[in-house]
Design a protein around this motif. Structure first.
Motif, PDB file in Angstrom:
ATOM      1  N   LEU A  27       0.822  -1.202   0.000  1.00  0.00           N
ATOM      2  CA  LEU A  27       0.000   0.000   0.000  1.00  0.00           C
ATOM      3  C   LEU A  27       0.863   1.261   0.000  1.00  0.00           C
ATOM      4  CD1 LEU A  27      -2.839   1.210   0.119  1.00  0.00           C
ATOM      5  CD2 LEU A  27      -2.724   1.024   2.599  1.00  0.00           C
ATOM      6  N   ALA A  28       1.925   1.258   0.793  1.00  0.00           N
ATOM      7  CA  ALA A  28       2.831   2.407   0.834  1.00  0.00           C
ATOM      8  C   ALA A  28       3.501   2.618  -0.519  1.00  0.00           C
ATOM      9  CB  ALA A  28       3.880   2.209   1.921  1.00  0.00           C
ATOM     10  N   GLU A  29       3.906   1.542  -1.156  1.00  0.00           N
ATOM     11  CA  GLU A  29       4.539   1.643  -2.478  1.00  0.00           C
ATOM     12  C   GLU A  29       3.560   2.181  -3.510  1.00  0.00           C
ATOM     13  OE1 GLU A  29       6.807  -1.230  -5.694  1.00  0.00           O
ATOM     14  OE2 GLU A  29       6.600  -1.902  -3.618  1.00  0.00           O
ATOM     15  N   ALA A  30       2.296   1.758  -3.418  1.00  0.00           N
ATOM     16  CA  ALA A  30       1.279   2.251  -4.348  1.00  0.00           C
ATOM     17  C   ALA A  30       1.040   3.750  -4.141  1.00  0.00           C
ATOM     18  CB  ALA A  30      -0.020   1.478  -4.168  1.00  0.00           C
ATOM     19  N   ARG A  31       0.971   4.179  -2.891  1.00  0.00           N
ATOM     20  CA  ARG A  31       0.783   5.614  -2.619  1.00  0.00           C
ATOM     21  C   ARG A  31       1.975   6.420  -3.108  1.00  0.00           C
ATOM     22  NH1 ARG A  31      -2.045   6.006   3.368  1.00  0.00           N
ATOM     23  NH2 ARG A  31      -4.095   5.306   2.663  1.00  0.00           N
ATOM     24  N   THR A  32       3.174   5.901  -2.924  1.00  0.00           N
ATOM     25  CA  THR A  32       4.374   6.586  -3.393  1.00  0.00           C
ATOM     26  C   THR A  32       4.361   6.721  -4.903  1.00  0.00           C
ATOM     27  OG1 THR A  32       5.625   5.752  -1.504  1.00  0.00           O
ATOM     28  CG2 THR A  32       6.893   6.526  -3.369  1.00  0.00           C
ATOM     29  N   SER A  33       3.916   5.675  -5.590  1.00  0.00           N
ATOM     30  CA  SER A  33       3.875   5.728  -7.060  1.00  0.00           C
ATOM     31  C   SER A  33       2.864   6.755  -7.555  1.00  0.00           C
ATOM     32  CB  SER A  33       3.564   4.347  -7.641  1.00  0.00           C
ATOM     33  OG  SER A  33       2.221   3.996  -7.400  1.00  0.00           O
ATOM     34  N   LEU A  34       1.879   7.092  -6.723  1.00  0.00           N
ATOM     35  CA  LEU A  34       0.903   8.128  -7.069  1.00  0.00           C
ATOM     36  C   LEU A  34       1.365   9.519  -6.645  1.00  0.00           C
ATOM     37  CD1 LEU A  34      -2.398   6.321  -6.053  1.00  0.00           C
ATOM     38  CD2 LEU A  34      -1.563   6.752  -8.368  1.00  0.00           C
TER      39      LEU A  34
END
Length: 103
Positions: free
Chosen positions: A75-82
């Motif tokens: 989830l953290a990686e997905a938020r970072t990618s956004l």
């Protein structure tokens, strides 16, 4: 898989082991009343079963925590990618942190 689903599955397993231990204990208690000579053996089997349930419960809790952490990382990686800022990990969200002292 969603972390809540994993936690639910872990809780279900723990409940299964707890119920199995109780039912097994009741069965062994009934058997030991009918066969007094089997009482030490029944007690040893009951203790072994409970110990196994404790170990299994610990393993399930550990696996659930590991899954929760992995899901948080994804989830953290997905938020970072956004381009979003990732909040620090926390087991409990505290809205009002006023308990009589300053930080």
């Amino acid at each position: 898989m969603h972390p809540v689903a994993l936690a639910g599955a872990a809780a279900g397993r723990l409940a299964h082991y707890a119920v199995s231990g109780v039912v097994g204990g009741l069965i062994l208690r009934g058997a030991s009343k009918r066969l007094p000579d089997a009482k030490p053996v029944a007690r040893k089997a009951l203790i072994g079963g409970i110990a196994g349930s404790i170990v299994a419960g610990r393993w399930v809790a550990s696996a659930a925590e590991e899954a929760r952490l992995k899901a948080g990382d994804v989830l953290a990686e997905a938020r970072t990618s956004l381009g979003e800022e990732v909040p620090p990990p926390s087991a409990v969200k505290v809205d009002n942190h006023d308990h009589g002292h300053e930080h």
